[in-house]
Design a protein around this motif. Structure first.
Motif, short mmCIF file in Angstrom:
data_model
loop_
_atom_site.label_atom_id
_atom_site.label_comp_id
_atom_site.label_asym_id
_atom_site.label_seq_id
_atom_site.Cartn_x
_atom_site.Cartn_y
_atom_site.Cartn_z
N VAL A 153 0.84 -1.20 0.00
CA VAL A 153 0.00 0.00 0.00
C VAL A 153 0.88 1.26 0.00
N GLU A 154 1.97 1.22 0.76
CA GLU A 154 2.90 2.35 0.79
C GLU A 154 3.44 2.65 -0.60
N ASN A 155 3.79 1.61 -1.32
CA ASN A 155 4.31 1.79 -2.68
C ASN A 155 3.25 2.35 -3.61
N LEU A 156 2.03 1.85 -3.44
CA LEU A 156 0.93 2.33 -4.26
C LEU A 156 0.71 3.83 -4.03
N LEU A 157 0.84 4.26 -2.78
CA LEU A 157 0.65 5.67 -2.44
C LEU A 157 1.81 6.52 -2.96
N GLY A 158 2.98 5.91 -3.09
CA GLY A 158 4.16 6.66 -3.52
C GLY A 158 4.78 7.33 -2.32
N ARG A 159 5.98 6.89 -1.94
CA ARG A 159 6.60 7.47 -0.75
C ARG A 159 7.02 8.91 -0.99
N GLY A 160 7.29 9.24 -2.25
CA GLY A 160 7.85 10.55 -2.57
C GLY A 160 6.95 11.73 -2.25
N ASP A 161 5.65 11.57 -2.37
CA ASP A 161 4.81 12.76 -2.19
C ASP A 161 3.60 12.50 -1.31
N ARG A 162 3.74 11.56 -0.36
CA ARG A 162 2.54 11.27 0.44
C ARG A 162 2.17 12.42 1.36
N GLY A 163 3.18 13.23 1.76
CA GLY A 163 2.88 14.42 2.56
C GLY A 163 1.99 15.38 1.78
N LEU A 164 2.30 15.53 0.50
CA LEU A 164 1.50 16.41 -0.35
C LEU A 164 0.10 15.84 -0.56
N LYS A 165 0.03 14.52 -0.66
CA LYS A 165 -1.27 13.88 -0.83
C LYS A 165 -2.15 14.12 0.40
N LEU A 166 -1.51 14.08 1.58
CA LEU A 166 -2.24 14.36 2.81
C LEU A 166 -2.75 15.81 2.81
N LEU A 167 -1.89 16.71 2.37
CA LEU A 167 -2.30 18.12 2.28
C LEU A 167 -3.47 18.29 1.31
N ALA A 168 -3.47 17.48 0.26
CA ALA A 168 -4.51 17.61 -0.77
C ALA A 168 -5.90 17.24 -0.24
N LEU A 169 -5.93 16.49 0.88
CA LEU A 169 -7.24 16.05 1.42
C LEU A 169 -7.92 17.12 2.27
N ARG A 170 -7.16 18.14 2.68
CA ARG A 170 -7.71 19.17 3.56
C ARG A 170 -7.88 20.48 2.80
N THR A 171 -8.83 21.29 3.26
CA THR A 171 -9.02 22.58 2.60
C THR A 171 -8.56 23.73 3.49
N VAL A 172 -8.29 24.82 2.84
CA VAL A 172 -7.88 26.06 3.51
C VAL A 172 -8.91 26.45 4.58
N GLY A 173 -10.19 26.30 4.24
CA GLY A 173 -11.26 26.66 5.16
C GLY A 173 -11.17 25.93 6.50
N GLU A 174 -10.59 24.72 6.49
CA GLU A 174 -10.51 23.92 7.72
C GLU A 174 -9.43 24.41 8.68
N VAL A 175 -8.40 25.05 8.17
CA VAL A 175 -7.28 25.42 9.07
C VAL A 175 -7.06 26.93 9.20
N MET A 176 -7.71 27.73 8.37
CA MET A 176 -7.42 29.17 8.36
C MET A 176 -7.75 29.84 9.69
N GLU A 177 -7.04 30.94 9.95
CA GLU A 177 -7.41 31.80 11.08
C GLU A 177 -8.36 32.85 10.53
N ARG A 178 -9.57 32.80 11.05
CA ARG A 178 -10.60 33.68 10.50
C ARG A 178 -10.54 35.05 11.17
N HIS A 179 -10.62 36.13 10.40
CA HIS A 179 -10.69 37.48 10.98
C HIS A 179 -12.06 37.67 11.63
N PRO A 180 -12.14 38.46 12.71
CA PRO A 180 -13.46 38.73 13.30
C PRO A 180 -14.39 39.43 12.29
#
Ligand SMILES: Nc1ncnc2c1ncn2[C@@H]1O[C@H](COP(=O)(O)OP(=O)(O)OP(=O)(O)O)[C@@H](O)[C@H]1O
Ligand SMILES: [Mg+2]
Length: 315
Positions: A232-259
């Motif tokens: 499974v690790e090979n299928l995911l590709g070790r080279g860019d799995r961090g980027l793949k994890l980033l691709a699953l989340r959106t900016v809206g989920e982590v942003m600091e919202r202004h009042p």
């Protein structure tokens, strides 16, 4: 909704599918992913009984598919394949109207349905309905294939590498469309691909297959974080799995919202809430900055995203 219990399929001495158990919940998109010959298509085709199984049970809403008339079963299961399977001497409208026709819908209702689906899939009822398949681009033909599968309003969609033959850009466009349509229609979907990025993008849960078996069955995020094996690790590709994890989340989920929304500085590059964190990181690298503003559709600045937040996505 769909349960596979100990499903096996042999072709002579080949064991194409080897005793798999798989439960697909109502409304979810289950993606079967794995390399060529691992048994994905065979699994799909046993669900709508295009292929008989050698042993095991397949239940749809608790009922064994072998106890359902195959014709009735398939009318309730839209099926999309890579080569589209459109009838070449039929117009687009007639191809899409196939199942409504079999269901003996009145002509008017059928026509309305065809127009509705053409529009849903980003095609033009005025110009495209009367065309023949050879007059369509690959991407358009694929859209018609999906429209045809949806026409009878089936509860289940089976899709076998529907976007496999398309160029990367068209493919991504159709994946986006599929996510949009899925939000609207919420069909229980079994989707086959050998493209792990496509799987991560579309799946509620992914079933990773190898040599007729299911190696791991979990959400995209869980599979990325904890691959069950080296395969499974090979299928995911070790080279860019961090980027793949980033691709699953959106900016809206982590942003600091202004009042309060602010007016953005005039020349800033801004992110949208719907952008993935991968897009956000790429923009920061490109702009050589450590944070970026998040802009609303109307153009006001509603918050910011900082680089540290992106780097902390794994724990
Ligand atoms: N009709 C058939 N007769 C004999 N063997 C078959 C038949 N259909 C499939 N197989 C074999 O069963 C195995 C699984 O095939 P299957 O088509 O399910 O793979 P797949 O995962 O869909 O592969 P791909 O990604 O290439 O489409 C392969 O070894 C294949 O050669
Ligand atoms: Mg296949």
């Amino acid at each position: 909704m769909i349960e596979l219990k100990g499903i096996t399929r042999r072709f002579g001495k080949t064991v194409a599918v080897d005793g798999i158990d798989l439960t697909i919940e109502t409304g979810e998109v289950c993606v079967l992913v794995g390399s060529s010959g691992c048994g994905k298509s065979t699994t799909l085709r046993m669900i709508n009984r295009l292929l008989p199984r050698s042993s095991g049970e397949i239940l749809v809403d608790g009922e064994d598919v072998n106890d359902i008339d195959p014709q009735a079963l398939r009318l309730n299961m839209g099926y999309v394949i890579q080569s589209t399977g459109l009838f070449p001497h039929w117009t687009v409208a007639r191809n899409i109207g196939l199942v409504p026709d079999l269901l003996k819908w009145p002509a008017r209702r059928r026509e309305q349905r065809v127009n509705e689906l053409l529009t849903l899939l980003g095609l033009d009822p005025e110009t495209d309905a009367a065309r023949f398949p050879h007059q369509l681009s690959g991407g358009q033909a694929q859209r018609v294939g999906v429209a045809r599968a949806l026409a009878g309003d089936p509860n289940i969609l089976l899709m076998d590498e529907p976007f496999g033959a398309l160029d990367a850009i068209t493919r991504e466009l159709l994946q986006q469309e599929m996510l949009r349509i899925q939000k609207q229609l919420n069909k229980t979907t079994v989707f086959v691909t050998h493209d792990i990025d496509e799987a991560l993008r579309l799946a509620t849960r992914i079933a990773v297959m190898d040599q007729g078996q299911i190696i791991q069955h979990d959400t995209p995020e869980a599979i990325l974080r904890q691959p069950a094996s080296a395969f499974v690790e090979n299928l995911l590709g070790r080279g860019d799995r961090g980027l793949k994890l980033l691709a699953l989340r959106t900016v809206g989920e982590v942003m600091e919202r202004h009042p309060e929304p602010r007016r953005p500085a005039s020349d800033t590059t801004g992110l949208n809430e719907a952008d993935s964190l991968r897009v956000a990181l790429s923009a920061m690298v490109w702009e050589n900055v450590t944070q970026l503003p998040v802009l609303s559709k109307a153009g006001s600045e509603v918050g910011i995203v900082k680089r540290e937040q992106l780097l902390q996505v794994r724990p």
